[in-house]
Design a protein around this motif. Structure first.
Motif, PDB file in Angstrom:
ATOM      1  N   SER A 193       0.825  -1.211   0.000  1.00  0.00           N
ATOM      2  CA  SER A 193       0.000   0.000   0.000  1.00  0.00           C
ATOM      3  C   SER A 193       0.862   1.266   0.000  1.00  0.00           C
ATOM      4  CB  SER A 193      -0.898   0.009   1.234  1.00  0.00           C
ATOM      5  OG  SER A 193      -0.103   0.160   2.411  1.00  0.00           O
ATOM      6  N   MET A 194       0.200   2.420  -0.130  1.00  0.00           N
ATOM      7  CA  MET A 194       0.896   3.702  -0.047  1.00  0.00           C
ATOM      8  C   MET A 194       1.538   3.880   1.322  1.00  0.00           C
ATOM      9  SD  MET A 194      -1.467   6.487  -2.060  1.00  0.00           S
ATOM     10  CE  MET A 194      -0.276   7.796  -1.791  1.00  0.00           C
ATOM     11  N   ALA A 195       0.847   3.426   2.362  1.00  0.00           N
ATOM     12  CA  ALA A 195       1.385   3.547   3.720  1.00  0.00           C
ATOM     13  C   ALA A 195       2.689   2.766   3.856  1.00  0.00           C
ATOM     14  CB  ALA A 195       0.358   3.049   4.734  1.00  0.00           C
ATOM     15  N   ASP A 196       2.743   1.602   3.226  1.00  0.00           N
ATOM     16  CA  ASP A 196       3.967   0.793   3.265  1.00  0.00           C
ATOM     17  C   ASP A 196       5.126   1.529   2.583  1.00  0.00           C
ATOM     18  OD1 ASP A 196       2.634  -1.373   4.502  1.00  0.00           O
ATOM     19  OD2 ASP A 196       1.939  -2.098   2.542  1.00  0.00           O
ATOM     20  N   VAL A 197       4.816   2.136   1.442  1.00  0.00           N
ATOM     21  CA  VAL A 197       5.836   2.886   0.702  1.00  0.00           C
ATOM     22  C   VAL A 197       6.329   4.069   1.534  1.00  0.00           C
ATOM     23  CG1 VAL A 197       6.291   4.297  -1.358  1.00  0.00           C
ATOM     24  CG2 VAL A 197       4.982   2.164  -1.559  1.00  0.00           C
ATOM     25  N   GLU A 198       5.389   4.784   2.153  1.00  0.00           N
ATOM     26  CA  GLU A 198       5.751   5.928   3.004  1.00  0.00           C
ATOM     27  C   GLU A 198       6.644   5.487   4.162  1.00  0.00           C
ATOM     28  OE1 GLU A 198       5.547   8.960   2.645  1.00  0.00           O
ATOM     29  OE2 GLU A 198       3.767   9.588   1.563  1.00  0.00           O
ATOM     30  N   ASP A 199       6.323   4.333   4.735  1.00  0.00           N
ATOM     31  CA  ASP A 199       7.057   3.852   5.911  1.00  0.00           C
ATOM     32  C   ASP A 199       8.480   3.413   5.577  1.00  0.00           C
ATOM     33  OD1 ASP A 199       4.913   4.305   7.568  1.00  0.00           O
ATOM     34  OD2 ASP A 199       4.226   2.221   7.577  1.00  0.00           O
ATOM     35  N   MET A 200       8.674   2.803   4.394  1.00  0.00           N
ATOM     36  CA  MET A 200       9.932   2.104   4.142  1.00  0.00           C
ATOM     37  C   MET A 200      10.822   2.662   3.031  1.00  0.00           C
ATOM     38  SD  MET A 200      10.528  -0.124   6.337  1.00  0.00           S
ATOM     39  CE  MET A 200      11.927  -0.906   5.529  1.00  0.00           C
ATOM     40  N   THR A 201      10.263   3.456   2.144  1.00  0.00           N
ATOM     41  CA  THR A 201      11.055   3.895   0.993  1.00  0.00           C
ATOM     42  C   THR A 201      11.811   5.182   1.306  1.00  0.00           C
ATOM     43  OG1 THR A 201       9.419   2.910  -0.487  1.00  0.00           O
ATOM     44  CG2 THR A 201      11.001   4.428  -1.470  1.00  0.00           C
ATOM     45  N   THR A 202      13.111   5.126   1.144  1.00  0.00           N
ATOM     46  CA  THR A 202      13.957   6.297   1.386  1.00  0.00           C
ATOM     47  C   THR A 202      13.897   7.231   0.187  1.00  0.00           C
ATOM     48  OG1 THR A 202      15.471   4.954   2.705  1.00  0.00           O
ATOM     49  CG2 THR A 202      16.298   7.074   1.926  1.00  0.00           C
ATOM     50  N   GLU A 203      13.614   8.486   0.467  1.00  0.00           N
ATOM     51  CA  GLU A 203      13.529   9.462  -0.612  1.00  0.00           C
ATOM     52  C   GLU A 203      14.933   9.851  -1.045  1.00  0.00           C
ATOM     53  OE1 GLU A 203      10.350  12.900  -1.614  1.00  0.00           O
ATOM     54  OE2 GLU A 203      11.120  12.819   0.417  1.00  0.00           O
ATOM     55  N   ARG A 204      15.178   9.871  -2.345  1.00  0.00           N
ATOM     56  CA  ARG A 204      16.510  10.218  -2.831  1.00  0.00           C
ATOM     57  C   ARG A 204      16.837  11.666  -2.493  1.00  0.00           C
ATOM     58  NH1 ARG A 204      15.876  11.380  -9.188  1.00  0.00           N
ATOM     59  NH2 ARG A 204      13.789  12.231  -9.121  1.00  0.00           N
ATOM     60  N   ILE A 205      18.119  11.942  -2.403  1.00  0.00           N
ATOM     61  CA  ILE A 205      18.585  13.257  -1.968  1.00  0.00           C
ATOM     62  C   ILE A 205      18.063  14.366  -2.879  1.00  0.00           C
ATOM     63  CG2 ILE A 205      20.625  14.691  -1.598  1.00  0.00           C
ATOM     64  CD1 ILE A 205      20.188  12.497   0.497  1.00  0.00           C
ATOM     65  N   THR A 206      18.030  14.123  -4.190  1.00  0.00           N
ATOM     66  CA  THR A 206      17.571  15.168  -5.114  1.00  0.00           C
ATOM     67  C   THR A 206      16.114  15.540  -4.855  1.00  0.00           C
ATOM     68  OG1 THR A 206      17.172  13.420  -6.754  1.00  0.00           O
ATOM     69  CG2 THR A 206      19.195  14.710  -6.981  1.00  0.00           C
ATOM     70  N   ASN A 207      15.312  14.589  -4.378  1.00  0.00           N
ATOM     71  CA  ASN A 207      13.924  14.905  -4.027  1.00  0.00           C
ATOM     72  C   ASN A 207      13.868  15.874  -2.860  1.00  0.00           C
ATOM     73  OD1 ASN A 207      12.788  13.377  -5.998  1.00  0.00           O
ATOM     74  ND2 ASN A 207      11.902  11.840  -4.656  1.00  0.00           N
ATOM     75  N   ARG A 208      14.743  15.662  -1.876  1.00  0.00           N
ATOM     76  CA  ARG A 208      14.766  16.557  -0.715  1.00  0.00           C
ATOM     77  C   ARG A 208      15.224  17.962  -1.135  1.00  0.00           C
ATOM     78  NH1 ARG A 208      15.037  13.809   4.512  1.00  0.00           N
ATOM     79  NH2 ARG A 208      14.744  11.581   4.203  1.00  0.00           N
ATOM     80  N   ILE A 209      16.179  18.012  -2.065  1.00  0.00           N
ATOM     81  CA  ILE A 209      16.615  19.305  -2.588  1.00  0.00           C
ATOM     82  C   ILE A 209      15.450  19.975  -3.319  1.00  0.00           C
ATOM     83  CG2 ILE A 209      18.179  20.467  -4.192  1.00  0.00           C
ATOM     84  CD1 ILE A 209      19.692  19.417  -1.838  1.00  0.00           C
ATOM     85  N   PHE A 210      14.717  19.181  -4.101  1.00  0.00           N
ATOM     86  CA  PHE A 210      13.547  19.681  -4.832  1.00  0.00           C
ATOM     87  C   PHE A 210      12.527  20.267  -3.855  1.00  0.00           C
ATOM     88  CE2 PHE A 210       9.769  19.451  -7.503  1.00  0.00           C
ATOM     89  CZ  PHE A 210      10.269  19.733  -8.769  1.00  0.00           C
ATOM     90  N   ASP A 211      12.267  19.541  -2.763  1.00  0.00           N
ATOM     91  CA  ASP A 211      11.317  20.017  -1.742  1.00  0.00           C
ATOM     92  C   ASP A 211      11.831  21.291  -1.072  1.00  0.00           C
ATOM     93  OD1 ASP A 211       9.615  17.915  -2.263  1.00  0.00           O
ATOM     94  OD2 ASP A 211      10.353  16.660  -0.622  1.00  0.00           O
TER      95      ASP A 211
END
Length: 333
Positions: A193-211
C-alpha cells in the motif's frame, strides 16, 4: 528493446559477437548484461580464462597481450573492460587491433560515457555489437517493478507504485535496493500500500533538494531550513548539497525557458535529459519563479562555492544564508 533482444538471442543460441559494447547511464542494466554475457561466454564457471581490466589499469598494450594469449583448455578467452574511459579518447593502437583480434579473444566492454566519433568506437561497431542502456521510461520501470513484486506473489497498489517511483527516481539500482527493503517489510502482506511505501522507501537526496527549493519558492523559510538540517543529519556533505542545489536551479532555468517557448513535457524531457513524468514536476515548479530569479540563484550558488573555497565562509553557514536570502524574497510567477 530490440537491441537487448539481440543480446538475449546471442546468449540463447551461443552465436556470439567477438566484441560487445554496453554503454550508457543505466548502470544496473549494463551490469546485468555484462554478467550474463560473461557467464555465457565462459561457461561452467571458468575463471582461468577471464581477464578484467578496470579504470586506469586498462593499458591498451596489456589488453592486446592478454587477447593474444591462448585460452587454457577452452574455446575462448574473455576480456572485460569496465569503466576504463578508453572510449572517451583516441586509442589508435587498440582500435586497430580490434579490427582483427585473435579468434579466441572475446571482449565485453562496459562504459558509461563513449565518444561515438572516435576510432575505437567505430572499430567496435565494425567488428562487434554496441548496445546503449539509457534511462528507462516510466512505463518500462512500472512494468519491471510489477514483475519483480509478482515474483514474490504480491501486488502493489497503483497509487503506491506512483509514489514509490516518485521517491526513488529512475535509477534502477536504487529502485532495486528500495524494492528489496519494501518486500521484506511486506513479507506477510499480499498487497503493498501507499502507507507501506511511506514507511519504508527512502527518498533520494535530489527529491529533498527539490522540496527545499519548493519551500524557498513558497517563502516557507523554516521548512526549507529544516529540510537542509535533515540532509546534514543524514551526513550529506554541505558542498554536495550546494552542488545539487545549483544543479536544480540550473535545471529549472532550462525548463523555464523551454516552457516559455511553448514546448510540452516530452520535448522538455528530451532536451533536459529527464523522463516526461519528472519533467512535469520541474515544469510545475518552474512556474513559481521568474527567469531572472533563477539566474540570480545560480549565480549566488557559484559565489557561495567560491566563498567557501577561499575561506570567506563556513560551508554549512553559506547554504543557510542562501536559503534565508531566497526564501525572504518575493518569488513572482
Amino acid at each position: 528493446m530490440k537491441k537487448l533482444q539481440r543480446i538475449n538471442q546471442d546468449i540463447k543460441t551461443g552465436q556470439f559477437q567477438q566484441i560487445y559494447l554496453l554503454m550508457g547511464e543505466e548502470d544496473y542494466l549494463r551490469n546485468q548484461y555484462k554478467n550474463r554475457l560473461k557467464a555465457a561466454l565462459l561457461g561452467d564457471g571458468d575463471q582461468m580464462n577471464l581477464n578484467l581490466f578496470k579504470g586506469k589499469e586498462a593499458v591498451p598494450q596489456s589488453i592486446i597481450d592478454m587477447a593474444e594469449t591462448m585460452p587454457f583448455l577452452a574455446e575462448r578467452r574473455v576480456i572485460v573492460l569496465e569503466d576504463t574511459g578508453l572510449l572517451k579518447s583516441s586509442q589508435e593502437m587498440l582500435a586497430e587491433y580490434l579490427k582483427e583480434p585473435a579468434a579466441t579473444a572475446f571482449f565485453i566492454i562496459s562504459e558509461k560515457e563513449v565518444d561515438k566519433r572516435g576510432k575505437l568506437y567505430k572499430a567496435i561497431r565494425q567488428k562487434g555489437y554496441a548496445c546503449e542502456f539509457g534511462e528507462q521510461d516510466e512505463n518500462t520501470l512500472k512494468k519491471w517493478i510489477r514483475q519483480t513484486v509478482a515474483k514474490e506473489n504480491k501486488q502493489m497498489e497503483e497509487r503506491a507504485l506512483a509514489l514509490f517511483l516518485n521517491k526513488t527516481g529512475t535509477d534502477m539500482s536504487g529502485i532495486r535496493t528500495e524494492l528489496e527493503k519494501l518486500l521484506c517489510y511486506c513479507m506477510d502482506k499480499d498487497v503493498i500500500s501507499m502507507a507501506d511505501v511511506e514507511d519504508m522507501t527512502t527518498e533520494r537526496i535530489t527529491n529533498r533538494i527539490f522540496d527545499m527549493i519548493r519551500a524557498v519558492a513558497e517563502r516557507k523559510q523554516k521548512q526549507a531550513l529544516d529540510l537542509y538540517y535533515d540532509l546534514l543529519a543524514l551526513k550529506e556533505p554541505p558542498m554536495r548539497i550546494l552542488a545539487l542545489l545549483a544543479r536544480q536551479f540550473q535545471m529549472l532555468l532550462l525548463v523555464k525557458g523551454l516552457v516559455e517557448k511553448g514546448h510540452d513535457s516530452r520535448y522538455i524531457g528530451e532536451k533536459a535529459g529527464l523522463q516526461p513524468f519528472i519533467a512535469k514536476k520541474y515544469m510545475e515548479q518552474a512556474r513559481s519563479f521568474q527567469s531572472r530569479m533563477l539566474k540570480k540563484a545560480v549565480e549566488e550558488c557559484v559565489q557561495a562555492e567560491e566563498d567557501v573555497k577561499t575561506g570567506k565562509l563556513n560551508d554549512i553557514i553559506s547554504i543557510e544564508l542562501l536559503i534565508i536570502k531566497f526564501s525572504s524574497l518575493q518569488m513572482e510567477r
